[in-house]
Scaffold this active site. Structure first.
Site, PDB file in Angstrom:
ATOM      1  N   PRO A   8      22.062 -52.968 -16.873  1.00 51.31           N
ATOM      2  CG  PRO A   8      23.454 -51.206 -17.498  1.00 51.31           C
ATOM      3  CD  PRO A   8      22.692 -52.386 -18.050  1.00 51.31           C
ATOM      4  CG  ASN A   9      20.369 -49.203 -12.631  1.00 48.61           C
ATOM      5  OD1 ASN A   9      21.015 -49.175 -11.588  1.00 48.61           O
ATOM      6  ND2 ASN A   9      20.526 -48.315 -13.583  1.00 48.61           N
ATOM      7  NE  ARG A  16      15.720 -48.262  -4.951  1.00 43.35           N
ATOM      8  CZ  ARG A  16      16.764 -47.897  -5.700  1.00 43.35           C
ATOM      9  NH1 ARG A  16      16.734 -46.769  -6.381  1.00 43.35           N
ATOM     10  NH2 ARG A  16      17.839 -48.649  -5.782  1.00 43.35           N
ATOM     11  CE1 TYR A  21      11.590 -50.761 -15.436  1.00 43.23           C
ATOM     12  CE2 TYR A  21      11.939 -49.491 -13.421  1.00 43.23           C
ATOM     13  CZ  TYR A  21      12.065 -49.630 -14.791  1.00 43.23           C
ATOM     14  OH  TYR A  21      12.669 -48.640 -15.511  1.00 43.23           O
ATOM     15  CG  ASN A  73      15.513 -55.422 -19.980  1.00 41.77           C
ATOM     16  OD1 ASN A  73      15.930 -54.322 -20.354  1.00 41.77           O
ATOM     17  ND2 ASN A  73      14.513 -55.546 -19.127  1.00 41.77           N
ATOM     18  CB  ALA A  76      19.345 -46.839 -19.060  1.00 41.54           C
ATOM     19  CD  GLU A  97      15.941 -53.554 -27.382  1.00 41.33           C
ATOM     20  OE1 GLU A  97      16.944 -53.588 -28.124  1.00 41.33           O
ATOM     21  OE2 GLU A  97      15.296 -52.507 -27.152  1.00 41.33           O
ATOM     22  CG  HIS A  99      12.566 -52.697 -23.190  1.00 41.04           C
ATOM     23  ND1 HIS A  99      13.765 -52.343 -22.616  1.00 41.04           N
ATOM     24  CD2 HIS A  99      12.765 -52.699 -24.518  1.00 41.04           C
ATOM     25  CE1 HIS A  99      14.645 -52.128 -23.572  1.00 41.04           C
ATOM     26  NE2 HIS A  99      14.067 -52.342 -24.741  1.00 41.04           N
ATOM     27  NE  ARG A 106       8.991 -45.990 -17.408  1.00 44.47           N
ATOM     28  CZ  ARG A 106      10.108 -46.520 -16.897  1.00 44.47           C
ATOM     29  NH1 ARG A 106      10.642 -47.612 -17.442  1.00 44.47           N
ATOM     30  NH2 ARG A 106      10.683 -45.963 -15.857  1.00 44.47           N
TER      31      ARG A 106
END
Ligand code: CA2
Length: 143
Positions: A8-9, A16, A21, A73, A76, A97, A99, A106
């Site tokens: 997601p996203n 943004r 990122y 990845n 969330a 995995e 990221h 964070r």
């Protein structure tokens, strides 16, 4: 053949939060990953979905589709999806995995991954290079 999944996203990459990122769009990231895969003489298929169920179905079907490893990845979903964790656990392929950001530097909720115990390893904070190292690992550790 390695399956690279983005959750997601991640379709918003490059639009943004470049300080978190980076500036690459998802399309550019995918082209970069394809170039790294070619260097490693490894075939890759890249998919992204904002839907947990879609990601779960891709994970469930990966072995039958002929994949030998999974780079994921989970976005969330990493932090709360026991359903995705169960799907990763229920299939036989090695998983790495990835990221893009350093989730440990964070918000507190990002420090916990419920999916990571189903993975061989986790790479975080190295930006797009994390996908390269994940592919390098799986190209030597999957068949
Ligand atoms: O660092 C990563 O790769 C993450 O998996 C990205 C997820 C986040 O929820 C994880 O905690 C860490 C979210 C990706 C959101 O991506 C965006 C990109 C550009 C603009 C907005 C969101």
């Amino acid at each position: 053949m390695i399956l690279v999944l983005n959750g997601p996203n991640l379709n918003l990459l490059g639009t943004r939060e470049p300080e978190v990122y980076g500036r690459l769009t998802l399309e550019q990231l995918e082209e970069q990953v394809e170039a790294w895969a070619a260097e490693l003489n490894t075939a890759v298929i890249l998919r992204q979905s904002n839907y947990e169920g879609q990601l779960i179905e891709w994970v469930q079907q990966a072995r039958a589709e002929g994949f030998t490893g999974i780079v994921i990845n989970p976005g969330a979903l990493t932090h709360y999806s026991y359903a995705l964790y169960d799907a990763l656990l229920a299939q036989p392929l090695p998983v790495v995995e990835v990221h893009i950001s350093n989730v440990h530097a964070r918000e507190e909720f990002r420090r916990r991954s419920v999916t990571a115990p189903a993975a061989k390893g986790v790479i975080a904070g190295l930006g797009p290079l994390g996908y390269k190292y994940a592919l390098a690992f799986l190209s030597e550790n999957s068949r």
